[in-house]
Scaffold this motif. Structure first.
Motif, PDB file in Angstrom:
ATOM      1  N   LYS A   1       0.742  -1.251  -0.057  1.00  0.00           N
ATOM      2  CA  LYS A   1      -0.049  -0.105   0.044  1.00  0.00           C
ATOM      3  C   LYS A   1       0.858   1.212   0.082  1.00  0.00           C
ATOM      4  O   LYS A   1       2.107   1.365   0.512  1.00  0.00           O
ATOM      5  N   GLU A   2       0.354   2.311  -0.419  1.00  0.00           N
ATOM      6  CA  GLU A   2       1.166   3.766  -0.512  1.00  0.00           C
ATOM      7  C   GLU A   2       1.369   4.140   1.130  1.00  0.00           C
ATOM      8  O   GLU A   2       2.143   4.640   1.437  1.00  0.00           O
ATOM      9  N   SER A   3       0.453   3.377   1.915  1.00  0.00           N
ATOM     10  CA  SER A   3       0.541   4.007   3.562  1.00  0.00           C
ATOM     11  C   SER A   3       1.974   3.159   3.702  1.00  0.00           C
ATOM     12  O   SER A   3       2.480   3.811   4.927  1.00  0.00           O
ATOM     13  N   ILE A   4       2.710   2.589   3.224  1.00  0.00           N
ATOM     14  CA  ILE A   4       3.987   2.039   3.965  1.00  0.00           C
ATOM     15  C   ILE A   4       4.801   3.117   3.904  1.00  0.00           C
ATOM     16  O   ILE A   4       5.949   3.126   4.807  1.00  0.00           O
TER      17      ILE A   4
ATOM     18  N   GLY B   1       1.322  12.767  12.281  1.00  0.00           N
ATOM     19  CA  GLY B   1       0.660  12.649  10.795  1.00  0.00           C
ATOM     20  C   GLY B   1      -0.720  13.135  10.879  1.00  0.00           C
ATOM     21  O   GLY B   1      -1.414  13.418  11.764  1.00  0.00           O
ATOM     22  N   ASP B   2      -1.235  13.320   9.533  1.00  0.00           N
ATOM     23  CA  ASP B   2      -2.469  13.609   9.189  1.00  0.00           C
ATOM     24  C   ASP B   2      -3.385  12.433   9.410  1.00  0.00           C
ATOM     25  O   ASP B   2      -3.097  11.276   9.943  1.00  0.00           O
ATOM     26  N   ARG B   3      -4.987  12.508   9.176  1.00  0.00           N
ATOM     27  CA  ARG B   3      -5.580  11.234   9.244  1.00  0.00           C
ATOM     28  C   ARG B   3      -5.078  10.090   8.315  1.00  0.00           C
ATOM     29  O   ARG B   3      -5.711   8.994   8.487  1.00  0.00           O
ATOM     30  N   GLU B   4      -4.386  10.328   7.286  1.00  0.00           N
ATOM     31  CA  GLU B   4      -4.027   9.213   6.419  1.00  0.00           C
ATOM     32  C   GLU B   4      -2.911   8.528   7.401  1.00  0.00           C
ATOM     33  O   GLU B   4      -2.556   7.122   7.112  1.00  0.00           O
ATOM     34  N   ALA B   5      -2.443   8.963   8.315  1.00  0.00           N
ATOM     35  CA  ALA B   5      -1.628   8.315   9.120  1.00  0.00           C
ATOM     36  C   ALA B   5      -2.178   7.264  10.198  1.00  0.00           C
ATOM     37  O   ALA B   5      -1.518   6.764  11.009  1.00  0.00           O
ATOM     38  N   ASP B   6      -3.460   7.406  10.434  1.00  0.00           N
ATOM     39  CA  ASP B   6      -4.327   6.766  11.129  1.00  0.00           C
ATOM     40  C   ASP B   6      -4.365   5.201  10.631  1.00  0.00           C
ATOM     41  O   ASP B   6      -5.361   4.595  10.399  1.00  0.00           O
ATOM     42  N   ILE B   7      -3.343   4.499  10.752  1.00  0.00           N
ATOM     43  CA  ILE B   7      -3.266   3.133  10.627  1.00  0.00           C
ATOM     44  C   ILE B   7      -2.469   2.646  11.730  1.00  0.00           C
ATOM     45  O   ILE B   7      -1.460   2.912  12.352  1.00  0.00           O
ATOM     46  N   TYR B   8      -3.034   1.310  11.894  1.00  0.00           N
ATOM     47  CA  TYR B   8      -2.496   0.361  12.893  1.00  0.00           C
ATOM     48  C   TYR B   8      -1.182  -0.211  13.035  1.00  0.00           C
ATOM     49  O   TYR B   8      -0.242  -0.030  14.093  1.00  0.00           O
TER      50      TYR B   8
ATOM     51  N   LEU C   1       1.502   1.751  11.785  1.00  0.00           N
ATOM     52  CA  LEU C   1       2.274   2.773  12.229  1.00  0.00           C
ATOM     53  C   LEU C   1       2.304   2.864  13.911  1.00  0.00           C
ATOM     54  O   LEU C   1       3.392   3.225  14.478  1.00  0.00           O
ATOM     55  N   PHE C   2       1.280   2.788  14.361  1.00  0.00           N
ATOM     56  CA  PHE C   2       1.334   2.717  15.831  1.00  0.00           C
ATOM     57  C   PHE C   2       2.202   1.677  16.515  1.00  0.00           C
ATOM     58  O   PHE C   2       2.918   1.678  17.268  1.00  0.00           O
ATOM     59  N   CYS C   3       1.997   0.532  15.882  1.00  0.00           N
ATOM     60  CA  CYS C   3       2.778  -0.608  16.253  1.00  0.00           C
ATOM     61  C   CYS C   3       4.547  -0.484  15.868  1.00  0.00           C
ATOM     62  O   CYS C   3       5.098  -0.641  16.697  1.00  0.00           O
ATOM     63  N   ALA C   4       4.787   0.075  14.670  1.00  0.00           N
ATOM     64  CA  ALA C   4       6.062   0.505  14.277  1.00  0.00           C
ATOM     65  C   ALA C   4       6.515   1.735  15.474  1.00  0.00           C
ATOM     66  O   ALA C   4       7.853   1.243  15.602  1.00  0.00           O
ATOM     67  N   ALA C   5       5.909   2.538  15.768  1.00  0.00           N
ATOM     68  CA  ALA C   5       6.335   3.516  16.848  1.00  0.00           C
ATOM     69  C   ALA C   5       6.802   2.910  18.012  1.00  0.00           C
ATOM     70  O   ALA C   5       7.633   3.180  18.611  1.00  0.00           O
ATOM     71  N   GLN C   6       5.571   2.024  18.449  1.00  0.00           N
ATOM     72  CA  GLN C   6       6.087   1.435  19.697  1.00  0.00           C
ATOM     73  C   GLN C   6       7.198   0.454  19.668  1.00  0.00           C
ATOM     74  O   GLN C   6       8.163   0.373  20.503  1.00  0.00           O
TER      75      GLN C   6
END
Length: 144
Positions: free
Chosen positions: A47-50, A73-80, A82-87
């Motif tokens: 996905k582009e979200s990567i 991030g804007d609402r496009e960054a509202d992806i699970y 990303l939350f896991c990667a940050a953690q």
């Protein structure tokens, strides 16, 4: 182009910490894509979200203390993912959500949690609506 800008706490821009370029080949816009594909069944790597995850990891690697980085991030960054990667890398994020996600053990939502958080202060931002009229957005700053 999807870029990440590094800024000090004082607001001094340090420069770009990550940049990703891409071109959509088949679909122009998410609406066209959704008519063809169930987006929840596609791996994040395709996905582009990567780009959000790649920029987070690349930016964090540039700094000695990931725990002192905050990725916005804007609402496009509202992806699970990303939350896991940050953690995983021990960094933080601030994301404008577009979905009231389940939280904790799944018996409540993020909005429910945020409604219970004590507010330390408010930050008002001057914005314009779709017609160009002035308006104000209010950001509640929680007690940490």
């Amino acid at each position: 182009m999807h870029s990440s800008l590094a800024v000090t706490l004082e607001g001094l821009p340090l420069g770009l910490s990550a940049v990703k370029f891409w071109t959509r080949k088949k679909f122009r816009g998410v609406a066209a894509l959704r008519r063809e594909v169930n987006l929840t069944r596609i791996p994040i790597e395709t996905k582009e979200s990567i780009r959000w995850l790649e920029n987070l990891k690349q930016s964090t690697e540039l700094f000695d203390k990931p725990s002192q980085c905050i990725h916005i991030g804007d609402r496009e960054a509202d992806i699970y993912e990303l939350f896991c990667a940050a953690q995983e890398v021990g960094t933080h994020f601030l994301v404008r959500t577009c979905v009231n996600r389940l939280a904790g053990d799944g018996d409540h939502t993020v909005a429910t949690i945020m409604d219970e958080v004590e507010v330390k202060g408010l930050h008002r931002i001057e914005v314009r609506d779709s017609k160009g009229n002035p308006d104000q957005a209010v950001l509640e700053i929680p007690v940490s």
